[in-house]
Design a protein around this motif. Structure first.
Motif, mmCIF file in Angstrom:
data_model
loop_
_atom_site.group_PDB
_atom_site.id
_atom_site.type_symbol
_atom_site.label_atom_id
_atom_site.label_comp_id
_atom_site.label_asym_id
_atom_site.label_seq_id
_atom_site.Cartn_x
_atom_site.Cartn_y
_atom_site.Cartn_z
ATOM 1 N N GLY A 191 34.844 33.171 -100.520
ATOM 2 C CA GLY A 191 34.985 33.360 -99.077
ATOM 3 C C GLY A 191 34.505 34.722 -98.612
ATOM 4 N N ASP A 192 34.273 35.642 -99.537
ATOM 5 C CA ASP A 192 33.733 36.948 -99.172
ATOM 6 C C ASP A 192 32.257 36.815 -98.796
ATOM 7 N N PHE A 193 31.794 37.686 -97.909
ATOM 8 C CA PHE A 193 30.385 37.679 -97.554
ATOM 9 C C PHE A 193 29.959 39.095 -97.172
ATOM 10 N N SER A 194 28.662 39.356 -97.290
ATOM 11 C CA SER A 194 28.096 40.665 -96.955
ATOM 12 C C SER A 194 26.842 40.458 -96.130
ATOM 13 N N LEU A 195 26.663 41.315 -95.140
ATOM 14 C CA LEU A 195 25.462 41.318 -94.319
ATOM 15 C C LEU A 195 24.728 42.626 -94.572
ATOM 16 N N TRP A 196 23.518 42.527 -95.109
ATOM 17 C CA TRP A 196 22.745 43.706 -95.506
ATOM 18 C C TRP A 196 21.692 44.009 -94.442
ATOM 19 N N HIS A 197 21.773 45.212 -93.885
ATOM 20 C CA HIS A 197 20.897 45.611 -92.796
ATOM 21 C C HIS A 197 19.930 46.701 -93.213
ATOM 22 N N ASP A 198 18.831 46.757 -92.487
ATOM 23 C CA ASP A 198 17.898 47.887 -92.555
ATOM 24 C C ASP A 198 17.920 48.544 -91.186
ATOM 25 N N ASP A 199 17.973 49.875 -91.168
ATOM 26 C CA ASP A 199 18.018 50.558 -89.865
ATOM 27 C C ASP A 199 16.709 51.287 -89.603
#
Length: 199
Positions: A191-199
């Motif tokens: 149920g865990d999740f991660s959103l990986w961004h580039d800035d």
């Protein structure tokens, strides 16, 4: 330094085993880099095992790349090279990356293309991870806003104090959030999740 190799199948004392075995071979950094450029996925090796660590990892004293393939290992290799693809009504084709044990695919999040990665304990049954991802994506607008607001609250001050150049103006909260570009979404079966961004 040590060269680390993960075997998916091997022959030991005439017996064929098809399970993962971590192998380690101490060597110099230069030699390790040379071996890393030579040992490709699914290559066949001839190794001498000198012993095992307390964790059950094999310690290798000698290593060679096989010029003539073992027929039993070659059959396993051919089987492993066949792609494992799961079709999802929401995400389309999800392809199993055997090295990571994760399903990889592409999806739309708030109108933009992102990579999707699903982790599950049993790669033959990714249905739970897919269901969690579907639930997450069904509320993408809400989650997208929450994630960006959380990142701004945690990182905006650091950005303005430490990451900006001397002549740069302070970045506003809205500008900070608007520059966050989502690249990858990772979803765990738990149920865990991660959103990986580039800035």
């Amino acid at each position: 330094w040590s060269l680390v190799i993960h075997l998916v199948a091997y022959c030991a004392e005439g017996q064929l085993a098809q399970n993962t075995l971590r192998c380690e071979m101490p060597m110099s950094r230069e030699l390790m880099q040379q071996w890393m450029s030579r040992v490709k996925p699914y290559v066949m090796l001839d190794a001498t095992v000198a012993g095992f660590t307390e964790r059950g990892h094999a310690l290798i004293s000698e290593l060679e790349i096989l010029e003539v393939a073992d027929p039993n290992l070659a059959a396993i290799k051919e089987e492993l090279l066949v792609p494992v693809i799961v079709q999802s009504p929401t995400f389309g084709a999800l392809v199993l990356d055997r090295r990571s044990g994760q399903y990889e695919g592409n999806a739309k999040w708030c109108g933009i293309d992102v990579r999707l990665s699903l982790s599950c304990a049993d790669p033959t049954n990714p249905s739970t991870a897919i269901a969690i991802a579907e639930s997450l994506f069904s509320a993408h607008d809400s989650w997208d806003k929450r994630v960006k607001e959380f990142a701004a609250a945690r990182l905006l001050e650091l950005k303005n104090d430490s990451w900006s150049g001397d002549n740069q103006e302070a970045v506003s909260r809205q500008d900070f959030m608007s520059h966050m570009k989502l690249q990858v979404i990772s979803v765990e079966e738990s149920g865990d999740f991660s959103l990986w961004h580039d800035d």
